[in-house]
Design an enzyme around this catalytic site. Structure first.
Site, mmCIF file in Angstrom:
data_model
loop_
_atom_site.group_PDB
_atom_site.id
_atom_site.type_symbol
_atom_site.label_atom_id
_atom_site.label_comp_id
_atom_site.label_asym_id
_atom_site.label_seq_id
_atom_site.Cartn_x
_atom_site.Cartn_y
_atom_site.Cartn_z
ATOM 1 N N LYS A 1 50.010 35.413 35.423
ATOM 2 C CA LYS A 1 50.729 35.492 36.701
ATOM 3 C C LYS A 1 51.846 34.375 36.472
ATOM 4 O O LYS A 1 52.851 34.473 36.958
ATOM 5 C CB LYS A 1 49.771 34.897 37.618
ATOM 6 C CG LYS A 1 48.684 36.124 38.012
ATOM 7 C CD LYS A 1 47.443 35.479 38.981
ATOM 8 C CE LYS A 1 46.655 36.755 39.334
ATOM 9 N NZ LYS A 1 45.374 36.005 40.070
ATOM 10 N N ASP B 1 46.895 35.614 48.553
ATOM 11 C CA ASP B 1 45.590 36.845 47.925
ATOM 12 C C ASP B 1 45.115 37.517 49.111
ATOM 13 O O ASP B 1 44.756 38.591 48.774
ATOM 14 C CB ASP B 1 44.537 35.806 47.505
ATOM 15 C CG ASP B 1 44.353 35.851 45.886
ATOM 16 O OD1 ASP B 1 44.898 36.624 45.344
ATOM 17 O OD2 ASP B 1 44.019 34.729 45.475
ATOM 18 N N GLN C 1 42.196 30.699 41.751
ATOM 19 C CA GLN C 1 41.644 31.991 40.803
ATOM 20 C C GLN C 1 40.194 32.208 41.095
ATOM 21 O O GLN C 1 39.531 31.056 40.820
ATOM 22 C CB GLN C 1 42.316 31.597 39.439
ATOM 23 C CG GLN C 1 41.815 32.825 38.445
ATOM 24 C CD GLN C 1 42.588 34.058 38.820
ATOM 25 O OE1 GLN C 1 43.606 34.098 39.204
ATOM 26 N NE2 GLN C 1 42.183 35.112 38.464
HETATM 27 N N1 GUN Z 1 40.231 37.006 40.090
HETATM 28 C C1 GUN Z 1 40.452 38.402 39.852
HETATM 29 N N2 GUN Z 1 41.505 39.004 40.478
HETATM 30 C C2 GUN Z 1 41.524 37.969 41.301
HETATM 31 C C3 GUN Z 1 42.916 37.924 42.324
HETATM 32 O O1 GUN Z 1 43.644 38.821 42.772
HETATM 33 N N3 GUN Z 1 42.931 36.683 43.014
HETATM 34 C C4 GUN Z 1 42.450 35.670 42.670
HETATM 35 N N4 GUN Z 1 42.476 34.662 43.422
HETATM 36 N N5 GUN Z 1 41.306 35.820 41.615
HETATM 37 C C5 GUN Z 1 41.068 36.850 41.319
#
Ligand code: GUN
Length: 292
Positions: free
Chosen positions: A54, A121, A98
């Protein structure tokens, strides 16, 4: 013949579009560059990989990111303190925590503490509820990425029967809602199944579209699908093969390939789309922030 849905190629296309949009609306106008915050707690190796990708995507596209990496033993209170800082920092347009976070912390408390306006998110109940009601909201990036992938490949969703396998807040539940919404990117008839669904093949064998996110490598076998089905594999599982680790999806690729009409590969299918949709959400957050 099975056609592979190339998320890598599409992500490159979308990256170029977003780059141009930022040039036009932000860089050329000398506006502040959008800024994504990321909070990572602990050392889960998959989470570290996702977070790094990311951050790399932000760099590629020319937006700012700040990572707050907390040690695994951090308390819920310490994590909430970092969230409060991000909520109050007007230079952070949006941020994510995350997931998964360690079991000693209540994930619901964490998500509830994120300012919905910064919840890129789309996990906060305010955004999730609005999504369910077809109102304007941040949409979870992986689910949105799947919709865009299908749209760009001109795969019709409307009127089709979709079976989702997995009910997580990250993928299964939001995609089941989005696929059924009454709009041009939905309008599908959806069944949400999960690890406790008996005789799951009774559903999957009837499905025009199957979206699977269960974290079990090779779970969906060719004999469980009908000929010509569209298969979206969201699983990314690290599987040890003799000496090295390989990435495997939730779909048993060899038995499904040849029977499905479309299939997403792992890696290079849904994953790159998720990152691009997060960037899209950050741009929306930055634009909203500017208006406030
Ligand atoms: N863990 C796996 N995919 C995601 C996501 O799209 N957002 C977040 N915050 N954690 C994740």
């Amino acid at each position: 013949m099975t056609k592979l849905l190339n998320g890598n190629r599409l992500a490159i296309e979308i990256r170029k579009e977003i780059y141009k949009e930022i040039d036009k609306n932000i860089r050329n106008k000398k506006k502040r560059i959008p800024h994504l915050g990321i909070i990572l707690l602990g050392n889960n190796s998959s989470s570290i990989t996702y977070v790094n990708s990311k951050i790399k995507e932000c760099k590629n596209i020319g937006i700012q990111s700040t990572l707050v990496h907390l040690p695994v033993e951090s308390s819920e209170f310490e994590l909430l303190k970092e969230i409060k800082k991000m909520n109050e920092n007007s230079l952070i347009d949006g941020f994510i925590v995350q997931l998964p976070i360690p079991k000693h912390i209540n994930t619901d408390n964490i998500i509830l503490s994120i300012n919905p306006k910064k919840d890129v998110d789309g996990f906060h109940p305010e955004n999730f509820g609005k999504m369910a009601l077809n109102m304007k909201a941040f949409l979870p990036a992986t689910a949105l990425g799947i919709l865009v992938l299908l749209e760009r490949y001109k795969i019709q969703i409307s009127g089709k029967y979709t079976v989702v396998i997995g009910r997580s807040r990250i993928v299964g539940r939001p995609i089941s809602i989005l696929m059924s919404r009454k709009n041009n990117l939905g309008n599908s008839t959806v069944t949400l199944t999960h690890s406790n669904t008996p005789n799951i093949e009774n559903y999957t064998r009837k499905a025009d579209i199957i979206i699977i996110s269960v974290g079990i490598p090779g779970f969906l076998k060719g004999k469980m699908i009908k000929k010509g089905a569209i298969i979206i594999d969201v699983g990314i599982n690290k599987v040890k093969n003799e000496k090295k680790f390989l990435l495997k999806g939730d779909v048993d690729f060899n038995s499904v390939y040849g029977k499905a009409s479309y299939l997403t590969p792992v890696p290079g299918g849904v994953g790159p789309m998720t990152r691009m949709m997060l960037i899209k959400n950050i741009l929306i957050a930055a634009l909203n922030n500017e208006k406030n």
